[in-house]
Structures are given as C-alpha cells and as structure tokens.
Design an enzyme around this catalytic site. Structure first.
Site, PDB file in Angstrom:
ATOM      1  N   LYS A  18       1.239   4.341  -3.008  1.00  0.00           N
ATOM      2  CA  LYS A  18       1.005   5.758  -2.756  1.00  0.00           C
ATOM      3  C   LYS A  18       2.250   6.598  -3.025  1.00  0.00           C
ATOM      4  O   LYS A  18       2.151   7.756  -3.458  1.00  0.00           O
ATOM      5  CB  LYS A  18       0.502   5.953  -1.323  1.00  0.00           C
TER       6      LYS A  18
ATOM      7  N   THR B  34     -13.707   5.834   6.016  1.00  0.00           N
ATOM      8  CA  THR B  34     -14.303   5.221   4.825  1.00  0.00           C
ATOM      9  C   THR B  34     -14.080   3.710   4.864  1.00  0.00           C
ATOM     10  O   THR B  34     -13.427   3.178   5.763  1.00  0.00           O
ATOM     11  CB  THR B  34     -13.664   5.779   3.539  1.00  0.00           C
TER      12      THR B  34
ATOM     13  N   TYR C 124       0.843  -1.211   0.000  1.00  0.00           N
ATOM     14  CA  TYR C 124       0.000   0.000   0.000  1.00  0.00           C
ATOM     15  C   TYR C 124       0.874   1.255   0.000  1.00  0.00           C
ATOM     16  O   TYR C 124       0.650   2.179  -0.799  1.00  0.00           O
ATOM     17  CB  TYR C 124      -0.917  -0.006   1.225  1.00  0.00           C
TER      18      TYR C 124
END
Length: 325
Positions: free
Chosen positions: A209, A242, A205
């Site tokens: 990014k 989220t 991850y």
C-alpha cells in the site's frame, strides 16, 4: 530478532486500524456530491466483481459509463455484470478476465482491450488482498506486492498511452490507486521486496500500500512535466466491511465481527471515495493527492521521499520488464 521483526509490523498495522476506527466513530461517511453524467466514457475497474469494486462499477455505470470489470473470478464476474446491467440505463458493464498476479495475464488483458479500439478515460486500480500466508506468484513475486501493487504498476504503464490519447485539456483521463491507512506503517526495502529475509504478512500488506502511494506521486510528476491530460490520485476508503478481512487470525476475526457492524463502513460507503476521484468535477485536472473521506489528506512522510519514489519506479520497471523512463 525474528520475533521482533514479525511483531512490529503487526502492532503498527493494528494501531493504524485502531486510529481509523476512532476516526470513524466520530465522523460520518463521506456523502457523494451530485456527479456529472459520463455517457460514452470508458472505465476499467480491477477487482470489480464484489465489495467496493462492484459498488464503484455499479455507480459509474449508472452515470452512463461503459465499465470493464477486470477480475480473476469468471462466475462472480458474470453475476456482477448481470446485476449492474439489469438496472443500467445509459451505461453498461462487462467482465474481462485478468489475473494481476500473472504478468502474462496483464499483457493479455491489455492486448485484448487494445484490439477492441476503445478509448480509456478512467482506470481504477482497486483489486487487492490482505494478510495472505506467505506465497509467491508464478513470476516469483511476493503475493501482496504483486497483486496489490506490481500488477497494477504494469497494467497502468501498458495502458498509459491510451489514457493520454483519450484525455484532453479540461477533461483529463484519470487513474485512481486504492491505498490504505496501513501505508503509514509501511517500510520499503528495495533489496528485499519479496521479504525473503523475514516474512510478515502484515509488513507485506503495508509495503504494497505504501508502494502504491509512492507510485502515484512519481507518476503524477511525470504526467505534469510532460503536459499529459491524465491525472493520478491515491485513495483511502477507511475500514470497510468486505472480504478483505477473511484472512485475519481466528481471534481477530471473531473480535472484528461485532466491531464491523458498528464502526466499519459499508462497501457502498467505502466506494464513495473511488467514485468521487473518478468523476467529481472539482477534481478535474487535479492529481498527486491522497484522498480520505472526501478530503485531500497528508500521507506518510516516507511517501513523499522523491528519491525513494524514483528508485521504486526504476526497480518496478526492471521487475516487470519495462524500459525505464
């Protein structure tokens, strides 16, 4: 050695998260300024069916834009479009299927968009996933790297000439890449982007990014050098409540719930930086920035490595079958 390779990315990622939470404890969410109307302009928002993507699509539509929500959940897309169009006055939203983990799907989406003859003024590369267990895409890429970065890299390049045609001096087209504070923990091994030697979802991850920030800076340099009326910026929304956190470990997920209620931003608050980058007058002609909480912020030292930016660009072109520039 293997344990260390797995634990270090995990520790780095959670330290990044802790720093962000401390910041959010003492700083209010960035309030959006009054934004100009954008009637007649067209935007694509990936991952716009829910969360920050939905809030971004909703707000841009309220400014008068025609917003294409690109996502891989048709039912969610229909619901999102209906909610937006129920209250939209001058703008509108529609859903078009796009699976960013499939290079074929990206090509199909772009061809369908081109066939309609629409201009493109704003491209928001928002879709993403986090901490998914090890898996590869149909094209053989590590899942985070493909969904978060490589699919967007291909999408952007295939739409770049249209963005250039749609922009003009004094009113540039805009590309916005969704990064994260976790990029500060990211490292990039160009010989093992699929992390076959030692897999860590936390490292995967963070790597994806970081790649987005490196991509942002390299592309902006190219656009500026050619005098193209297009800008590209990376944004960091902070920690937002989220579905991105659905893949946390069970204990971490339990701990996250009470913390999120107090310290996390809401999806609407997180989306403010995306909306700002897409529409703010003061960002006209401004590119190559890392925007956090409404401010131009220093990204990681590694992200400014021009040699690494160029190497990643070249490697990415090879991976998706684009002619290198």
């Amino acid at each position: 050695m293997w344990l260390l390779a797995v634990l270090l990315p995990l520790i780095r990622l959670y330290l990044c998260g802790l720093k962000v939470l401390v910041y959010q404890l003492f700083h209010r969410s960035f309030p959006l300024p009054v934004l100009p109307k954008l009637n007649g302009r067209v935007a694509i928002v990936t991952g716009g069916t829910r969360g920050m993507g939905f809030e971004t699509a909703r707000h841009l539509s309220s400014l008068g834009m025609h917003v294409i929500i690109a996502g891989n959940q048709r039912e969610e897309g229909s619901v999102a479009v209906r909610k937006i169009n129920e209250v939209a006055n001058e703008g509108k939203a529609e859903f078009v299927f796009l699976d960013l983990t499939s290079l074929k799907s990206v090509h199909t989406f772009v061809q369908m968009f081109r066939d309609r003859g629409l201009p493109l003024h704003v491209l928001i590369n928002n879709a993403g996933t986090m901490l998914v267990p090890e898996r590869t895409t149909e094209d053989g890429f590590e899942f985070h790297f493909c969904l978060n970065y490589l699919g967007h890299f291909l999408l952007t390049n295939l739409l770049l000439d249209l963005l250039k045609k749609s922009g003009q001096p004094g009113r540039c087209s805009r590309i916005i890449n969704m990064s994260s504070a976790t990029h500060y923990a990211g490292v990039l091994d160009l010989e093992d982007l699929n992390m076959r030697i030692c897999y860590s979802s936390h490292a995967a991850y963070s790597q994806s990014k970081l790649a987005l920030v490196l991509f942002t800076y390299f592309l902006q340099e190219q656009l500026a050098a050619s005098g193209s009326p297009v800008t590209v910026n990376a944004v960091d929304p902070g920690m937002v409540d989220t579905a991105l956190y659905d893949n946390l470990w069970t204990l971490a997920k339990m701990l996250k719930q009470p913390v999120a209620k107090v310290l996390f931003r809401s999806p609407a608050e997180g989306a403010s930086i995306l909306i700002y980058a897409a529409a703010a007058t003061e960002l006209e002609g401004v590119g190559g920035c890392y925007l956090y909480n409404g401010l131009k912020t220093q990204s990681s030292d590694l992200s400014y490595d021009a040699e690494l930016q160029a190497k990643l660009w070249k490697k990415s072109c090879e991976l998706v079958g684009l002619q290198k520039t």
